[in-house]
Design an enzyme around this catalytic site. Structure first.
Site, PDB file in Angstrom:
ATOM      1  N   GLY A   1       0.797  -1.215   0.000  1.00 52.61           N
ATOM      2  CA  GLY A   1       0.000   0.000   0.000  1.00 52.61           C
ATOM      3  C   GLY A   1       0.826   1.258   0.000  1.00 52.61           C
ATOM      4  O   GLY A   1       0.385   2.298  -0.499  1.00 52.61           O
TER       5      GLY A   1
ATOM      6  N   ASN B   1      -8.829   4.678   3.251  1.00 52.73           N
ATOM      7  CA  ASN B   1      -8.409   4.857   1.866  1.00 52.73           C
ATOM      8  C   ASN B   1      -9.361   4.128   0.932  1.00 52.73           C
ATOM      9  O   ASN B   1      -9.895   3.074   1.256  1.00 52.73           O
ATOM     10  CB  ASN B   1      -6.967   4.370   1.673  1.00 52.73           C
ATOM     11  N   ARG B   2      -9.556   4.747  -0.223  1.00 57.44           N
ATOM     12  CA  ARG B   2     -10.256   4.088  -1.311  1.00 57.44           C
ATOM     13  C   ARG B   2      -9.467   4.339  -2.605  1.00 57.44           C
ATOM     14  O   ARG B   2     -10.004   4.783  -3.621  1.00 57.44           O
ATOM     15  CB  ARG B   2     -11.707   4.587  -1.410  1.00 57.44           C
TER      16      ARG B   2
ATOM     17  N   PHE C   1      -6.172   0.604  -6.143  1.00 59.64           N
ATOM     18  CA  PHE C   1      -5.051  -0.033  -6.852  1.00 59.64           C
ATOM     19  C   PHE C   1      -4.500   0.870  -7.959  1.00 59.64           C
ATOM     20  O   PHE C   1      -4.277   0.434  -9.093  1.00 59.64           O
ATOM     21  CB  PHE C   1      -5.465  -1.367  -7.463  1.00 59.64           C
TER      22      PHE C   1
ATOM     23  N   SER D   1      -9.026  -6.366  -0.736  1.00 61.80           N
ATOM     24  CA  SER D   1      -9.218  -4.915  -0.692  1.00 61.80           C
ATOM     25  C   SER D   1     -10.687  -4.589  -0.916  1.00 61.80           C
ATOM     26  O   SER D   1     -11.333  -5.166  -1.797  1.00 61.80           O
ATOM     27  CB  SER D   1      -8.380  -4.224  -1.774  1.00 61.80           C
TER      28      SER D   1
ATOM     29  N   ASN E   1     -11.737  -1.821  -2.171  1.00 62.12           N
ATOM     30  CA  ASN E   1     -11.815  -0.680  -3.078  1.00 62.12           C
ATOM     31  C   ASN E   1     -11.881  -1.039  -4.558  1.00 62.12           C
ATOM     32  O   ASN E   1     -11.865  -0.154  -5.404  1.00 62.12           O
ATOM     33  CB  ASN E   1     -10.620   0.254  -2.830  1.00 62.12           C
ATOM     34  N   THR E   2     -11.923  -2.321  -4.877  1.00 66.30           N
ATOM     35  CA  THR E   2     -12.163  -2.780  -6.248  1.00 66.30           C
ATOM     36  C   THR E   2     -13.464  -3.553  -6.246  1.00 66.30           C
ATOM     37  O   THR E   2     -13.571  -4.569  -5.553  1.00 66.30           O
ATOM     38  CB  THR E   2     -11.011  -3.672  -6.752  1.00 66.30           C
TER      39      THR E   2
ATOM     40  N   LYS F   1      -3.771 -12.929   0.920  1.00 69.66           N
ATOM     41  CA  LYS F   1      -4.103 -11.912   1.926  1.00 69.66           C
ATOM     42  C   LYS F   1      -5.615 -11.834   2.079  1.00 69.66           C
ATOM     43  O   LYS F   1      -6.334 -11.678   1.097  1.00 69.66           O
ATOM     44  CB  LYS F   1      -3.543 -10.550   1.514  1.00 69.66           C
TER      45      LYS F   1
ATOM     46  N   ASN G   1      -6.191  -7.430   5.792  1.00 70.53           N
ATOM     47  CA  ASN G   1      -6.289  -6.204   5.021  1.00 70.53           C
ATOM     48  C   ASN G   1      -7.098  -5.173   5.810  1.00 70.53           C
ATOM     49  O   ASN G   1      -7.390  -5.366   6.989  1.00 70.53           O
ATOM     50  CB  ASN G   1      -6.963  -6.518   3.669  1.00 70.53           C
TER      51      ASN G   1
END
Length: 365
Positions: free
Chosen positions: A68, A116-117, A120, A181, A183-184, A219, A248
């Protein structure tokens, strides 16, 4: 000194702008041989008692930097010189992508946390591979964390991960499949074992085929139900993976404490993954569950809410072979890893331990 600078200056500036400037400075350090070697000589872990072996790789210490921070593998040497025993780069995707729209990174100082967003954002596997091929001027152990390109549908996820693995596995000391994650869109769905199994099998075939056989880890998210944590652990054993990284960031906000500043109260509602102190309890809980499930048959890497030597020590006792941090680096500054290594050495000696093998898993049930 750093805490004063952070409070009076850095905390008033956009966090992503500060991160970008920091990465640029570290890249400069990475390509400046004399200064880089001097910093490494002063700050890198050197105590033989801290050395640990995991999946056939010899680490100078247990404490590393989580994925990250160095998203594109551009400042590995500088980060290693600052005292991290290993640096996990990424998350890297097969294809370059800009990530989500800004603002996408938010500090919560009262909670010692970050939301956080990012999504990637990176230059792609090919660009990362070119950087990783460079000759390193100081010793550096590099993990490569790979994820799914956002525009690739779930049906193409396996091929997308395989593309990244083919580029990056030969250059990594270990490879990490990131399916956790938030954020995807749809990424966490891949943690379901019926989808995760084929994905890990395909990536493992690539990792096993590299000249030195690259160790493979997965992960996972802290938001998995306990029975799903068990299912992933069982799958990792079945497939012969080398380890699991737990955990994560979280989409939960339950662990955030009440804050007085209106700005911080508003940030609680931002979407994205929460990291830092609020993740500490759940991350440790998942580690203990994994250790009870797999024993020492897999390498467990603990990350989430790690702030100081007490946290590192607790994770080692609970069965982690390696421990990672990231968010506390924002609040503690560039000497953070060096301080943890120094204090960990002192604690080992106070407990009469010759090396970490005498500590790892001591309190595991």
């Amino acid at each position: 000194m750093y805490r004063f600078v952070f409070t009076q200056v850095l905390s008033r500036l956009d966090p992503e702008d500060i991160h970008r400037l920091t990465v640029r400075a570290l890249r400069l350090l990475s390509v400046t041989p004399v200064v880089r070697r001097l910093v490494h000589r002063r700050l890198a872990p050197r105590d033989p008692a801290l050395r640990v072996q995991a999946f056939g790789v010899h680490f100078p210490g247990p404490f590393g930097l989580a994925a990250g921070f160095d998203k594109e593998a551009g400042c590995v040497e500088a980060l290693s010189a600052l005292g991290f025993s290993h640096v996990e780069v990424g998350t890297i995707t097969a294809h370059a992508q800009p990530g989500n729209a800004r603002p996408r990174l938010f500090r919560l100082p009262a909670n010692r946390a970050v939301i956080n967003r990012m999504g990637f954002n990176n230059a792609g596997a090919g660009a990362a591979a070119r950087l990783l091929r460079r000759t390193r001027g100081v010793p550096a152990i590099v993990g490569v964390n790979i994820g799914k390109t956002k525009v690739v549908p779930e049906s193409g996820a396996v091929d997308d991960y395989v593309t990244s693995a083919k580029e990056l596995a030969p250059l990594a000391d270990y490879l990490v499949v990131n399916v956790s994650s938030p954020n995807t869109p749809g990424l966490r769905d891949l943690q379901a074992v019926e989808l995760l199994g084929p994905l890990l099998r395909a990536v493992k075939e690539v990792a096993d085929g590299t000249p030195k056989r690259t160790p493979l880890l997965v992960k996972i998210a802290p938001d998995l139900a306990d029975e799903d944590v068990d299912a992933v652990a069982d799958l990792a054993l079945e497939l012969g993976l080398d380890g699991i990284i737990a955990t994560n960031t979280t989409i939960s906000r339950e662990a955030l404490t009440a804050v007085e500043r209106p700005r911080d109260r508003a940030l609680r509602d931002e979407t994205g993954g929460l990291s830092g102190r609020p993740l500490k309890a759940r991350s440790l809980q998942v580690l203990r569950r994994l250790r009870a499930r797999v024993g020492d048959r897999l390498v467990l890497v603990s990350v989430g809410g790690v702030e100081d030597v007490d946290d590192v020590w607790e994770r080692l006792l609970a069965g982690a072979t390696l421990v990672q941090g990231y968010t506390a680096l924002i609040y503690e500054g560039p000497l953070w890893a060096h301080r943890i290594n120094r204090e960990l050495s002192r604690r080992l000696r106070r407990h009469g331990a010759v090396d970490l093998r005498q500590i790892i898993g001591r309190t595991a049930s």
